[in-house]
Design a protein around this motif. Structure first.
Motif, short mmCIF file in Angstrom:
data_model
loop_
_atom_site.label_atom_id
_atom_site.label_comp_id
_atom_site.label_asym_id
_atom_site.label_seq_id
_atom_site.Cartn_x
_atom_site.Cartn_y
_atom_site.Cartn_z
N GLY A 235 74.33 146.28 -41.61
CA GLY A 235 73.55 146.60 -40.42
C GLY A 235 72.16 146.00 -40.47
O GLY A 235 71.17 146.70 -40.72
N VAL A 236 72.07 144.71 -40.26
CA VAL A 236 70.78 144.03 -40.22
C VAL A 236 70.73 143.26 -38.90
O VAL A 236 71.70 142.59 -38.54
CB VAL A 236 70.63 143.06 -41.42
CG1 VAL A 236 69.38 142.20 -41.27
CG2 VAL A 236 70.56 143.85 -42.72
N TYR A 237 69.61 143.39 -38.18
CA TYR A 237 69.48 142.73 -36.88
C TYR A 237 69.29 141.23 -37.05
O TYR A 237 68.58 140.77 -37.94
CB TYR A 237 68.27 143.31 -36.14
CG TYR A 237 68.00 142.61 -34.83
CD1 TYR A 237 68.79 142.87 -33.71
CD2 TYR A 237 66.96 141.68 -34.71
CE1 TYR A 237 68.56 142.22 -32.51
CE2 TYR A 237 66.72 141.03 -33.51
CZ TYR A 237 67.51 141.30 -32.41
OH TYR A 237 67.28 140.65 -31.23
N GLN A 238 69.97 140.47 -36.17
CA GLN A 238 69.70 139.02 -36.10
C GLN A 238 69.35 138.69 -34.65
O GLN A 238 69.93 139.26 -33.73
CB GLN A 238 70.94 138.24 -36.52
CG GLN A 238 71.28 138.44 -38.00
CD GLN A 238 72.63 137.85 -38.37
OE1 GLN A 238 73.09 136.89 -37.77
NE2 GLN A 238 73.27 138.44 -39.34
N ASP A 239 68.41 137.76 -34.48
CA ASP A 239 68.07 137.35 -33.12
C ASP A 239 69.09 136.33 -32.62
O ASP A 239 70.07 136.03 -33.31
CB ASP A 239 66.61 136.83 -33.05
CG ASP A 239 66.41 135.59 -33.92
OD1 ASP A 239 67.40 134.94 -34.30
OD2 ASP A 239 65.24 135.28 -34.23
N ALA A 240 68.85 135.81 -31.42
CA ALA A 240 69.83 134.91 -30.80
C ALA A 240 70.05 133.65 -31.64
O ALA A 240 71.06 132.97 -31.51
CB ALA A 240 69.38 134.54 -29.40
N GLY B 260 86.84 148.19 -40.03
CA GLY B 260 86.87 147.61 -38.68
C GLY B 260 85.52 147.77 -37.98
O GLY B 260 85.37 147.39 -36.83
N ARG B 261 84.52 148.32 -38.69
CA ARG B 261 83.18 148.45 -38.10
C ARG B 261 82.56 147.07 -37.92
O ARG B 261 82.56 146.26 -38.84
CB ARG B 261 82.28 149.27 -39.02
CG ARG B 261 80.91 149.51 -38.42
CD ARG B 261 79.92 150.02 -39.44
NE ARG B 261 79.32 148.94 -40.21
CZ ARG B 261 78.26 149.09 -41.00
NH1 ARG B 261 77.69 150.27 -41.11
NH2 ARG B 261 77.76 148.07 -41.67
N ILE B 262 82.05 146.81 -36.72
CA ILE B 262 81.38 145.52 -36.51
C ILE B 262 79.90 145.75 -36.23
O ILE B 262 79.53 146.69 -35.53
CB ILE B 262 82.01 144.70 -35.35
CG1 ILE B 262 82.25 145.58 -34.12
CG2 ILE B 262 83.26 144.00 -35.79
CD1 ILE B 262 82.74 144.80 -32.93
N ASN B 263 79.08 144.87 -36.77
CA ASN B 263 77.65 144.91 -36.47
C ASN B 263 77.41 144.02 -35.27
O ASN B 263 77.36 142.79 -35.38
CB ASN B 263 76.85 144.42 -37.68
CG ASN B 263 75.36 144.31 -37.35
OD1 ASN B 263 74.89 144.92 -36.39
ND2 ASN B 263 74.65 143.53 -38.13
N VAL B 264 77.24 144.66 -34.12
CA VAL B 264 77.07 143.91 -32.87
C VAL B 264 75.81 143.04 -32.94
O VAL B 264 75.73 141.98 -32.32
CB VAL B 264 77.01 144.89 -31.67
CG1 VAL B 264 76.90 144.13 -30.36
CG2 VAL B 264 78.23 145.79 -31.66
N ALA B 265 74.81 143.50 -33.72
CA ALA B 265 73.55 142.77 -33.84
C ALA B 265 73.71 141.44 -34.59
O ALA B 265 72.77 140.66 -34.68
CB ALA B 265 72.50 143.63 -34.54
#
Ligand code: LMR
Length: 396
Positions: free
Chosen positions: A34-39, A373-378
């Motif tokens: 769970g780490v945010y990535q930008d576009a 099956g958990r996906i990190n949408v970020a």
């Protein structure tokens, strides 16, 4: 001594990051941790964090130890963010906060406190929950049990089953609730449901421990505290473990807090005196840098306003990716219904992908997803979406 030591199993989340880093495929996609990535696929340092760091560098005049419970200004800002400025809990000093090394550190301190002061109390975790919850509390010596949460048929909350489970929890036990952006499902109770949960906990004499690691990533900083505030109307005692990893992007600075809410100021002080000992026997006192950043930003009106905009940007990008993901799968002719992902909040969703499908995605397409099956949408971007959805279509 070491001859017979066996290799430990890889961590279900951080172990995947190690595999991802070692993968030479230039088109690899990491939807695990769970780490945010930008576009652009980067994990940025927030501008407000950079500005705060400049000020700290100029003004810091000591590297002496912090108190065992951390920097008081930081702890005050934590409470304001959790409950809202002027809340009765703050005014009456019923809350006591300890700065901790990340949300994980706060959970571990809470676990150490429970095992030491309430050894008969079990901790109830949602089914499913964050892969590390069980292990943190078991390592502290706390007995863990499970309550119903997700309905696999609708990929939504099975609220009736959750309530039935809560009714079986013995008085004096503790229930871990995800304050918002449930990890791993992204499924949260509504404010009305939070109110009913609070009623049940009050009736049963069960104490909530709210894991609040994603404030601001769901709907907004204020909106995301709605569940916590509903609980405060119903029960007087609780634990809150909060984190600035996600909403300040301070992952590696290990910036979190454990807040105890008690019947009154005196009781809060007594409990915190025990928490302090658990801290002293573990890491002595917390690291300072992340806490200084948070205190600097939240104590300065214009930096705070700018930070709220930065959090909104993170939140909006994640929500845009939820829509783009579901629509791209549809456009590619995938018939399996993923639409519930649009309603879910925070970084994560349960995709419904099986362990075999997750393994194939990793082995054949260099796409990294947690085994559940958990996906990190970020971790999704407009650039990797097409490849991701093609690969999912292929393994379904
Ligand atoms: C996650 O669930 O991926 C994050 O909370 C990071 C972690 O430590 O597992």
């Amino acid at each position: 001594m070491f001859e017979n030591v066996q290799t430990a199993p890889a961590d279900p989340i951080l172990g995947l990051t190690e595999l991802f880093k070692a993968d030479p495929n230039p088109d690899k996609i990491n939807l695990s941790v769970g780490v945010y990535q930008d576009a652009q696929g980067k994990t940025p340092v927030l501008e407000t964090v950079k500005e705060a760091e400049k000020r700290i560098l100029e003004q810091e005049n000591s590297k002496g130890y912090l108190p065992m419970t951390g920097e008081p200004v930081y702890c005050a800002r934590v409470q304001e963010l959790l409950f809202g400025e002027g809340h009765e809990i703050i005014g009456s000093k019923r809350a006591a906060t300890a700065q901790c090394p990340g949300g994980t550190g706060a959970l571990r301190v809470a676990g150490d406190y429970l095992a030491n002061q309430h050894p008969g109390a079990s901790l109830w975790l949602s089914n499913p929950t964050w892969a590390n919850h069980n292990t943190i509390f078991q390592a502290a010596g706390v007995n863990c049990k499970q309550y119903a949460y997700r309905d696999p048929a609708s990929n939504g909350l099975d609220f009736d089953a959750m309530c039935e489970s809560i009714k079986t929890i013995p008085r004096g036990d503790v229930i871990l609730l995800h304050g918002c952006c449930h990890n791993p499902t992204g499924i949260d109770p509504t404010p009305e449901q939070w109110s009913q949960i609070g009623d049940l906990l009050a009736e049963q004499g069960v104490v909530p421990l709210v894991d609040f690691a994603y404030q601001g990533l769901g709907v907004g900083i204020e909106e995301d505290r709605a569940g916590l505030l509903e609980l405060t109307k119903k029960v007087k005692q609780m634990f809150v473990c909060s984190s600035f990893s996600k909403n300040f992007g301070l992952y590696r600075e290990r910036t979190g807090a454990l807040t105890i809410v008690a019947d009154n100021a005196e009781q809060a002080g007594v409990v915190m005196s025990q928490v302090k000992l658990r801290i002293r026997y573990n890491y002595s006192n917390p690291p300072s840098h992340g806490g200084q950043i948070v205190a600097t930003v939240l104590s300065d009106k214009s930096l705070r306003t700018k930070w709220l905009e930065e959090v909104a940007e993170i939140r909006n990008r994640i929500n845009d990716m939820r829509h783009l993901f579901v629509n791209t799968l549809k456009d590619k002719g995938v018939t399996q219904d993923f639409s519930s992902i649009i309603e879910q909040r925070g970084m994560f969703s349960f995709s419904g992908l099986t362990k075999e499908q997750v393994d194939r995605l990793r082995e054949e397409f260099s796409i990294y997803i947690v085994g559940s099956g958990r996906i990190n949408v970020a971790g999704m971007t407009p650039d990797n979406m097409d490849r991701l959805c093609e690969a999912i279509k292929a393994v379904l």
